[in-house]
Design a protein around this motif. Sequence first.
Motif, PDB file in Angstrom:
ATOM      1  N   GLN A  16      -4.320  16.616   5.904  1.00  0.00           N
ATOM      2  CA  GLN A  16      -4.815  16.796   4.324  1.00  0.00           C
ATOM      3  C   GLN A  16      -5.026  15.343   3.924  1.00  0.00           C
ATOM      4  O   GLN A  16      -4.127  14.393   3.876  1.00  0.00           O
ATOM      5  CB  GLN A  16      -3.523  17.301   3.563  1.00  0.00           C
ATOM      6  CG  GLN A  16      -3.763  17.483   2.236  1.00  0.00           C
ATOM      7  CD  GLN A  16      -2.582  17.924   1.479  1.00  0.00           C
ATOM      8  OE1 GLN A  16      -1.483  18.344   1.784  1.00  0.00           O
ATOM      9  NE2 GLN A  16      -2.787  18.035   0.254  1.00  0.00           N
ATOM     10  N   SER A  71      -8.539  18.877  17.845  1.00  0.00           N
ATOM     11  CA  SER A  71      -8.721  18.269  16.645  1.00  0.00           C
ATOM     12  C   SER A  71      -7.239  18.422  15.900  1.00  0.00           C
ATOM     13  O   SER A  71      -6.714  19.632  16.048  1.00  0.00           O
ATOM     14  CB  SER A  71      -9.854  18.798  15.883  1.00  0.00           C
ATOM     15  OG  SER A  71      -9.633  20.172  15.725  1.00  0.00           O
ATOM     16  N   ARG A  72      -6.951  17.770  15.065  1.00  0.00           N
ATOM     17  CA  ARG A  72      -5.811  17.775  14.359  1.00  0.00           C
ATOM     18  C   ARG A  72      -6.248  17.659  12.792  1.00  0.00           C
ATOM     19  O   ARG A  72      -6.602  16.762  12.503  1.00  0.00           O
ATOM     20  CB  ARG A  72      -4.918  16.383  14.705  1.00  0.00           C
ATOM     21  CG  ARG A  72      -3.605  16.562  13.933  1.00  0.00           C
ATOM     22  CD  ARG A  72      -2.558  15.631  14.214  1.00  0.00           C
ATOM     23  NE  ARG A  72      -3.209  14.146  14.351  1.00  0.00           N
ATOM     24  CZ  ARG A  72      -2.925  13.231  12.887  1.00  0.00           C
ATOM     25  NH1 ARG A  72      -2.143  13.791  12.151  1.00  0.00           N
ATOM     26  NH2 ARG A  72      -3.656  11.968  13.025  1.00  0.00           N
ATOM     27  N   PRO A  73      -5.819  18.935  11.981  1.00  0.00           N
ATOM     28  CA  PRO A  73      -6.204  18.976  10.360  1.00  0.00           C
ATOM     29  C   PRO A  73      -5.200  18.139   9.877  1.00  0.00           C
ATOM     30  O   PRO A  73      -3.823  17.844  10.101  1.00  0.00           O
ATOM     31  CB  PRO A  73      -5.946  20.291  10.270  1.00  0.00           C
ATOM     32  CG  PRO A  73      -4.831  20.896  11.485  1.00  0.00           C
ATOM     33  CD  PRO A  73      -5.289  20.006  12.617  1.00  0.00           C
ATOM     34  N   ILE A 129      -9.447  19.079   3.670  1.00  0.00           N
ATOM     35  CA  ILE A 129      -8.801  19.064   4.875  1.00  0.00           C
ATOM     36  C   ILE A 129      -9.727  18.837   5.694  1.00  0.00           C
ATOM     37  O   ILE A 129     -10.936  19.172   5.837  1.00  0.00           O
ATOM     38  CB  ILE A 129      -8.343  20.536   5.296  1.00  0.00           C
ATOM     39  CG1 ILE A 129      -7.085  20.955   4.280  1.00  0.00           C
ATOM     40  CG2 ILE A 129      -7.770  20.629   6.665  1.00  0.00           C
ATOM     41  CD1 ILE A 129      -6.417  22.128   4.605  1.00  0.00           C
ATOM     42  N   VAL A 130      -9.689  17.644   6.579  1.00  0.00           N
ATOM     43  CA  VAL A 130     -10.550  17.276   7.581  1.00  0.00           C
ATOM     44  C   VAL A 130     -10.025  17.458   8.776  1.00  0.00           C
ATOM     45  O   VAL A 130      -8.945  17.340   8.952  1.00  0.00           O
ATOM     46  CB  VAL A 130     -11.000  15.625   7.310  1.00  0.00           C
ATOM     47  CG1 VAL A 130     -11.526  15.573   5.810  1.00  0.00           C
ATOM     48  CG2 VAL A 130      -9.753  14.758   7.378  1.00  0.00           C
ATOM     49  N   HIS A 131     -10.836  17.188   9.886  1.00  0.00           N
ATOM     50  CA  HIS A 131     -10.210  17.303  11.351  1.00  0.00           C
ATOM     51  C   HIS A 131     -10.748  15.888  11.896  1.00  0.00           C
ATOM     52  O   HIS A 131     -11.705  15.700  12.218  1.00  0.00           O
ATOM     53  CB  HIS A 131     -10.883  18.608  12.053  1.00  0.00           C
ATOM     54  CG  HIS A 131     -10.624  19.794  11.678  1.00  0.00           C
ATOM     55  ND1 HIS A 131      -9.611  20.516  12.077  1.00  0.00           N
ATOM     56  CD2 HIS A 131     -11.107  20.613  10.283  1.00  0.00           C
ATOM     57  CE1 HIS A 131      -9.621  21.708  11.022  1.00  0.00           C
ATOM     58  NE2 HIS A 131     -10.482  21.892  10.212  1.00  0.00           N
ATOM     59  N   GLU A 132      -9.641  15.394  12.553  1.00  0.00           N
ATOM     60  CA  GLU A 132      -9.787  14.098  13.162  1.00  0.00           C
ATOM     61  C   GLU A 132      -9.911  14.257  14.684  1.00  0.00           C
ATOM     62  O   GLU A 132      -9.377  15.483  15.330  1.00  0.00           O
ATOM     63  CB  GLU A 132      -8.592  13.046  13.062  1.00  0.00           C
ATOM     64  CG  GLU A 132      -8.488  12.543  11.750  1.00  0.00           C
ATOM     65  CD  GLU A 132      -7.300  11.875  11.642  1.00  0.00           C
ATOM     66  OE1 GLU A 132      -6.445  11.714  12.655  1.00  0.00           O
ATOM     67  OE2 GLU A 132      -7.167  10.948  10.513  1.00  0.00           O
TER      68      GLU A 132
END
Length: 206
Positions: free
Chosen positions: A8, A4-6, A202-205
């Motif tokens: 902003q 997963s890539r954080p 901050i979300v994770h894709e």
Amino acid sequence: MRFSRPVQEFPMSAKKILMLVGDYAEDYETMVPFQALLMVGHTVHAVCPGKQTGQSVRTAIHDFEGDQTYSEKPGHNFALNFDFAQVRAEDYDALLVPGGRAPEYLRLDERVLELVRNFATANKPIAAVCHGAQLLAAAGVLAGRSCSAYPACAPEVRLAGGEYVDVPLDQAHVDGNLVTAPAWPAHPAWLARFLELLGTRIVHEG
């Protein structure tokens, strides 16, 4: 393997943060917040009274090794990236106060206390860790507020009219615009709560 890539969200909401440091500020409590906040896109100005951009403060490493109080060891030389003389509270969105030995003498500087009061009066986010509460107490901004700090600072919090909140060493406490923690083991919780006050998501894709 996929990681997963954080990311902003809302990059236009990046904030400008003032960090008040001095010689023998705690190493982790200076270096980690500074780098972490830059990493997520915020601007951080690290300043020290009497010093200019490019000059350094010495840091100290405080550790918990089973003694009656923390031990202290030499840390890094931390480079300042802004001139204290140019600081105006109205130019910043938030204030960060690391702990260590620096707050003990920074609180003797009336200009420093004035800056802290300006942030408190404007209800801007303030993050303080460990002995950073000494600076808040001296500025007179803890009256009627609840605050965590290194346990040895509890009397100062109470004498300043605040409520000392005893939380585990790795936890943080929030009271309105104020987020505090007892020491650097609380960085994950303390910085997460500070980011919430800053409006950073901050979300994770993936």
